[in-house]
Design a protein around this motif. Structure first.
Motif, PDB file in Angstrom:
ATOM      1  N   SER A   1     -88.679  67.284 -25.679  1.00  0.00           N
ATOM      2  CA  SER A   1     -89.680  68.270 -25.279  1.00  0.00           C
ATOM      3  C   SER A   1     -90.402  67.942 -23.970  1.00  0.00           C
ATOM      4  N   HIS A   2     -90.350  66.720 -23.509  1.00  0.00           N
ATOM      5  CA  HIS A   2     -91.074  66.327 -22.300  1.00  0.00           C
ATOM      6  C   HIS A   2     -90.215  65.428 -21.412  1.00  0.00           C
ATOM      7  N   GLU A   3     -90.714  65.147 -20.208  1.00  0.00           N
ATOM      8  CA  GLU A   3     -89.962  64.343 -19.240  1.00  0.00           C
ATOM      9  C   GLU A   3     -89.965  62.860 -19.545  1.00  0.00           C
ATOM     10  N   PHE A   4     -91.065  62.350 -20.104  1.00  0.00           N
ATOM     11  CA  PHE A   4     -91.053  60.944 -20.465  1.00  0.00           C
ATOM     12  C   PHE A   4     -92.058  60.647 -21.559  1.00  0.00           C
ATOM     13  N   ASN A   5     -91.867  59.497 -22.197  1.00  0.00           N
ATOM     14  CA  ASN A   5     -92.735  59.019 -23.267  1.00  0.00           C
ATOM     15  C   ASN A   5     -93.531  57.822 -22.755  1.00  0.00           C
ATOM     16  N   CYS A   6     -94.728  57.713 -23.277  1.00  0.00           N
ATOM     17  CA  CYS A   6     -95.550  56.531 -23.045  1.00  0.00           C
ATOM     18  C   CYS A   6     -96.096  56.121 -24.410  1.00  0.00           C
ATOM     19  N   LEU A   7     -95.511  55.085 -24.976  1.00  0.00           N
ATOM     20  CA  LEU A   7     -95.910  54.550 -26.274  1.00  0.00           C
ATOM     21  C   LEU A   7     -96.828  53.363 -26.007  1.00  0.00           C
ATOM     22  N   ILE A   8     -98.028  53.405 -26.575  1.00  0.00           N
ATOM     23  CA  ILE A   8     -98.986  52.326 -26.351  1.00  0.00           C
ATOM     24  C   ILE A   8     -99.289  51.665 -27.689  1.00  0.00           C
TER      25      ILE A   8
ATOM     26  N   GLU B   1     -87.543  42.895 -42.653  1.00  0.00           N
ATOM     27  CA  GLU B   1     -88.309  42.357 -43.784  1.00  0.00           C
ATOM     28  C   GLU B   1     -89.709  41.867 -43.444  1.00  0.00           C
ATOM     29  N   ASP B   2     -89.954  41.346 -42.236  1.00  0.00           N
ATOM     30  CA  ASP B   2     -91.294  40.834 -41.940  1.00  0.00           C
ATOM     31  C   ASP B   2     -92.166  41.823 -41.165  1.00  0.00           C
ATOM     32  N   ALA B   3     -91.760  43.087 -41.119  1.00  0.00           N
ATOM     33  CA  ALA B   3     -92.547  44.110 -40.415  1.00  0.00           C
ATOM     34  C   ALA B   3     -93.881  44.360 -41.114  1.00  0.00           C
ATOM     35  N   LYS B   4     -94.873  44.710 -40.336  1.00  0.00           N
ATOM     36  CA  LYS B   4     -96.228  44.993 -40.821  1.00  0.00           C
ATOM     37  C   LYS B   4     -96.663  46.363 -40.303  1.00  0.00           C
ATOM     38  N   PRO B   5     -97.704  46.968 -40.882  1.00  0.00           N
ATOM     39  CA  PRO B   5     -98.225  48.230 -40.340  1.00  0.00           C
ATOM     40  C   PRO B   5     -98.723  48.038 -38.906  1.00  0.00           C
ATOM     41  N   ARG B   6     -98.662  49.116 -38.135  1.00  0.00           N
ATOM     42  CA  ARG B   6     -99.145  49.073 -36.760  1.00  0.00           C
ATOM     43  C   ARG B   6     -99.781  50.407 -36.387  1.00  0.00           C
ATOM     44  N   TYR B   7    -100.735  50.341 -35.478  1.00  0.00           N
ATOM     45  CA  TYR B   7    -101.316  51.528 -34.872  1.00  0.00           C
ATOM     46  C   TYR B   7    -100.802  51.613 -33.444  1.00  0.00           C
ATOM     47  N   ALA B   8    -100.478  52.831 -33.035  1.00  0.00           N
ATOM     48  CA  ALA B   8    -100.007  53.056 -31.668  1.00  0.00           C
ATOM     49  C   ALA B   8    -100.501  54.422 -31.208  1.00  0.00           C
ATOM     50  N   MET B   9    -100.289  54.692 -29.947  1.00  0.00           N
ATOM     51  CA  MET B   9    -100.580  56.008 -29.390  1.00  0.00           C
ATOM     52  C   MET B   9     -99.298  56.539 -28.788  1.00  0.00           C
ATOM     53  N   LEU B  10     -98.870  57.710 -29.260  1.00  0.00           N
ATOM     54  CA  LEU B  10     -97.702  58.379 -28.698  1.00  0.00           C
ATOM     55  C   LEU B  10     -98.171  59.364 -27.643  1.00  0.00           C
ATOM     56  N   ASN B  11     -97.519  59.345 -26.509  1.00  0.00           N
ATOM     57  CA  ASN B  11     -97.824  60.286 -25.433  1.00  0.00           C
ATOM     58  C   ASN B  11     -96.523  60.867 -24.910  1.00  0.00           C
ATOM     59  N   PHE B  12     -96.418  62.170 -24.943  1.00  0.00           N
ATOM     60  CA  PHE B  12     -95.275  62.886 -24.392  1.00  0.00           C
ATOM     61  C   PHE B  12     -95.793  63.622 -23.161  1.00  0.00           C
ATOM     62  N   LEU B  13     -95.154  63.362 -21.994  1.00  0.00           N
ATOM     63  CA  LEU B  13     -95.709  63.842 -20.730  1.00  0.00           C
ATOM     64  C   LEU B  13     -94.675  64.495 -19.830  1.00  0.00           C
ATOM     65  N   ASN B  14     -95.168  65.384 -18.993  1.00  0.00           N
ATOM     66  CA  ASN B  14     -94.419  65.902 -17.859  1.00  0.00           C
ATOM     67  C   ASN B  14     -95.161  65.467 -16.606  1.00  0.00           C
ATOM     68  N   VAL B  15     -94.428  65.232 -15.521  1.00  0.00           N
ATOM     69  CA  VAL B  15     -95.046  64.715 -14.302  1.00  0.00           C
ATOM     70  C   VAL B  15     -94.487  65.388 -13.066  1.00  0.00           C
ATOM     71  N   ILE B  16     -95.241  65.253 -11.983  1.00  0.00           N
ATOM     72  CA  ILE B  16     -94.720  65.552 -10.653  1.00  0.00           C
ATOM     73  C   ILE B  16     -94.866  64.262  -9.862  1.00  0.00           C
ATOM     74  N   LYS B  17     -93.921  63.929  -9.070  1.00  0.00           N
ATOM     75  CA  LYS B  17     -93.958  62.697  -8.271  1.00  0.00           C
ATOM     76  C   LYS B  17     -94.881  62.900  -7.093  1.00  0.00           C
ATOM     77  N   LYS B  18     -95.858  62.007  -6.960  1.00  0.00           N
ATOM     78  CA  LYS B  18     -96.766  62.063  -5.821  1.00  0.00           C
ATOM     79  C   LYS B  18     -96.039  61.606  -4.564  1.00  0.00           C
ATOM     80  N   ASN B  19     -96.285  62.280  -3.475  1.00  0.00           N
ATOM     81  CA  ASN B  19     -95.716  61.851  -2.186  1.00  0.00           C
ATOM     82  C   ASN B  19     -96.508  60.678  -1.642  1.00  0.00           C
ATOM     83  N   LYS B  20     -95.809  59.673  -1.154  1.00  0.00           N
ATOM     84  CA  LYS B  20     -96.486  58.534  -0.530  1.00  0.00           C
ATOM     85  C   LYS B  20     -96.915  58.924   0.878  1.00  0.00           C
ATOM     86  N   LYS B  21     -98.095  58.490   1.255  1.00  0.00           N
ATOM     87  CA  LYS B  21     -98.618  58.834   2.583  1.00  0.00           C
ATOM     88  C   LYS B  21     -98.235  57.789   3.593  1.00  0.00           C
TER      89      LYS B  21
END
Length: 175
Positions: free
Chosen positions: A97-104, A155-175
């Motif tokens: 659904s989006h251009e990239f993911n950012c999982l934190i 087997e040794d996995a534990k619960p975790r909290y994360a933030m899911l971010n699904f994003l669309n972007v435009i590339k900034k032009n470098k000056k």
């Protein structure tokens, strides 16, 4: 046009400590709902969420950090806090659904099996290619067309909290 294009970027210390402390408070005081009701069996009973409005301060800060760190100007963001628990198996998938993911990664034990695996799909089989361990305040920015899954089935996995971010972007032009 995909800006991340088959890449995986890891950035530790994504948020400042005072912001992370504020997020911790939100995690402990919000009502997480089971994702199964909205997304069906694909997420099972192991995934719980709190949806964040696009104007939520953490969503806005995520977009600002991505611009500052990677020169990515976000045009929109779909964010949610998630709590995931131990799984019975890996569930590799892509997100289209989006251009990239950012999982934190926000809160949990710093172990590999609380992290995320990235897979190559060969015919109908998934082969683990890369794994990134859980570390609080670590952001993983990646192309959503890379097959990925939580590693919390081990087997040794534990619960975790994360933030899911699904994003669309435009590339900034470098000056």
């Amino acid at each position: 046009m995909r800006q991340i294009n088959k890449r995986i970027i890891v950035e530790d210390n994504f948020f400042k400590k005072e912001i992370l402390n504020s997020i911790y408070h939100e995690l402990m005081t919000n009502n997480f709902t089971n994702r199964m009701a909205e997304y069906g069996n694909v997420y099972g009973r192991e995934y719980f969420q709190v949806k964040l409005n696009q104007t939520h301060y953490v969503a806005q800060l995520t977009m600002k950090n991505l611009e500052r760190l990677f020169n990515l100007k976000c045009t929109d963001i779909n964010s949610q806090y998630v709590l995931t628990t131990k799984h019975t198996e890996a569930k590799p998938h892509i997100d289209i659904s989006h251009e990239f993911n950012c999982l934190i990664y926000l809160k949990g034990e710093s172990i590999v099996n609380n992290g995320t695996g990235f897979y190559d799909k060969i015919n109908d089989d998934y082969k683990l290619n890369t794994h990134i361990g859980f570390k609080e305040n670590r952001a993983i920015i990646f192309d959503p067309l890379i097959y990925h899954s939580s590693l919390q089935w081990n087997e040794d996995a534990k619960p975790r909290y994360a933030m899911l971010n699904f994003l669309n972007v435009i590339k900034k032009n470098k000056k």
